[in-house]
Design a protein around this motif. Structure first.
Motif, mmCIF file in Angstrom:
data_model
loop_
_atom_site.group_PDB
_atom_site.id
_atom_site.type_symbol
_atom_site.label_atom_id
_atom_site.label_comp_id
_atom_site.label_asym_id
_atom_site.label_seq_id
_atom_site.Cartn_x
_atom_site.Cartn_y
_atom_site.Cartn_z
ATOM 1 N N ILE A 68 1.066 -12.963 6.250
ATOM 2 C CA ILE A 68 0.889 -13.488 5.068
ATOM 3 C C ILE A 68 -0.652 -13.030 4.379
ATOM 4 O O ILE A 68 -1.525 -12.518 5.377
ATOM 5 N N ARG A 69 -0.710 -12.802 3.162
ATOM 6 C CA ARG A 69 -1.996 -12.385 2.469
ATOM 7 C C ARG A 69 -2.858 -13.895 2.407
ATOM 8 O O ARG A 69 -2.242 -14.941 2.186
ATOM 9 N N GLY A 70 -4.228 -13.679 2.651
ATOM 10 C CA GLY A 70 -5.151 -14.864 2.484
ATOM 11 C C GLY A 70 -5.019 -15.904 3.434
ATOM 12 O O GLY A 70 -4.983 -17.047 3.456
ATOM 13 N N LEU A 71 -4.932 -15.185 4.707
ATOM 14 C CA LEU A 71 -4.868 -16.204 6.000
ATOM 15 C C LEU A 71 -5.963 -17.061 5.965
ATOM 16 O O LEU A 71 -5.858 -18.224 6.378
ATOM 17 N N LYS A 72 -7.140 -16.703 5.702
ATOM 18 C CA LYS A 72 -8.431 -17.618 5.832
ATOM 19 C C LYS A 72 -8.386 -18.725 5.060
ATOM 20 O O LYS A 72 -8.899 -19.796 5.145
ATOM 21 N N ALA A 93 -6.940 -10.433 16.670
ATOM 22 C CA ALA A 93 -6.048 -9.948 17.942
ATOM 23 C C ALA A 93 -6.665 -8.402 18.144
ATOM 24 O O ALA A 93 -7.077 -7.592 17.409
ATOM 25 N N PRO A 94 -6.538 -7.933 19.538
ATOM 26 C CA PRO A 94 -7.026 -6.565 19.618
ATOM 27 C C PRO A 94 -6.156 -5.441 18.859
ATOM 28 O O PRO A 94 -6.632 -4.363 18.873
ATOM 29 N N TRP A 95 -4.939 -5.775 18.275
ATOM 30 C CA TRP A 95 -4.182 -4.844 17.482
ATOM 31 C C TRP A 95 -4.329 -4.738 16.175
ATOM 32 O O TRP A 95 -3.743 -4.164 15.224
ATOM 33 N N GLY A 96 -5.612 -5.416 15.761
ATOM 34 C CA GLY A 96 -6.177 -5.244 14.236
ATOM 35 C C GLY A 96 -5.459 -6.214 13.069
ATOM 36 O O GLY A 96 -5.210 -5.964 12.057
ATOM 37 N N THR A 97 -5.280 -7.480 13.850
ATOM 38 C CA THR A 97 -5.011 -8.565 12.916
ATOM 39 C C THR A 97 -5.769 -9.639 13.248
ATOM 40 O O THR A 97 -6.285 -9.871 14.397
ATOM 41 N N TYR A 113 -0.039 -14.199 10.519
ATOM 42 C CA TYR A 113 -1.348 -13.145 10.617
ATOM 43 C C TYR A 113 -1.407 -12.203 9.322
ATOM 44 O O TYR A 113 -0.170 -12.286 8.564
ATOM 45 N N GLU A 114 -2.486 -11.722 9.257
ATOM 46 C CA GLU A 114 -2.822 -10.663 8.363
ATOM 47 C C GLU A 114 -3.537 -9.399 9.108
ATOM 48 O O GLU A 114 -4.330 -9.577 9.936
ATOM 49 N N GLU A 115 -3.136 -8.276 8.370
ATOM 50 C CA GLU A 115 -3.832 -7.184 9.048
ATOM 51 C C GLU A 115 -5.405 -7.049 8.296
ATOM 52 O O GLU A 115 -5.539 -7.319 7.185
ATOM 53 N N ILE A 116 -6.135 -6.589 9.383
ATOM 54 C CA ILE A 116 -7.690 -6.496 8.724
ATOM 55 C C ILE A 116 -8.006 -4.910 8.712
ATOM 56 O O ILE A 116 -7.383 -4.355 9.672
#
Length: 120
Positions: A68-72, A93-97, A113-116
């Motif tokens: 999802i977008r806007g997880l925060k 997470a260590p994989w960039g989310t 989750y959301e990619e960062i």
């Protein structure tokens, strides 16, 4: 499109968790006859989820991931609700989310989750 099915045991608890707390929309429900198990479809943004009281449909303790977008912002909205059985936090997470995991009353796990994208 894939539609996951989660096993539930109590319609009222499922409604409190998924609709009232997480903000899913109840699309429809089905029951063959009175005193028969319920089957529901819920939606959240662009995904659907089925909940079933039928013992043969699936096993409790399943897990899904929802991007999802806007997880925060979503986390902030959950934090404002007075749901007594969950108070999840966002983890990096260590994989960039960034991830927010909730467990429903039937031991099914949903990780939002959301990619960062970090600047170098």
């Amino acid at each position: 499109m894939i539609t996951p099915i989660f096993r539930i045991f109590d319609v009222e608890k499922a409604h409190l968790f998924y609709v009232d707390y997480l903000g899913f929309q109840l699309d429809w429900e089905h029951q063959y006859a009175e005193n028969m198990p319920f089957y529901f479809q819920l939606s959240f943004r662009d995904m659907t989820l089925h909940l079933s009281e039928h013992h043969g449909d699936c096993s409790p303790g399943s897990a899904i991931r929802i991007n999802i977008r806007g997880l925060k912002d979503y986390h902030a909205s959950l934090s404002q609700k007075e749901y007594a059985y969950a108070n999840p936090n966002i983890v990096k997470a260590p994989w960039g989310t960034i991830e927010l995991t909730v467990v429903d009353p039937f031991s099914n796990r949903i990780t939002f989750y959301e990619e960062i994208h970090e600047q170098a």
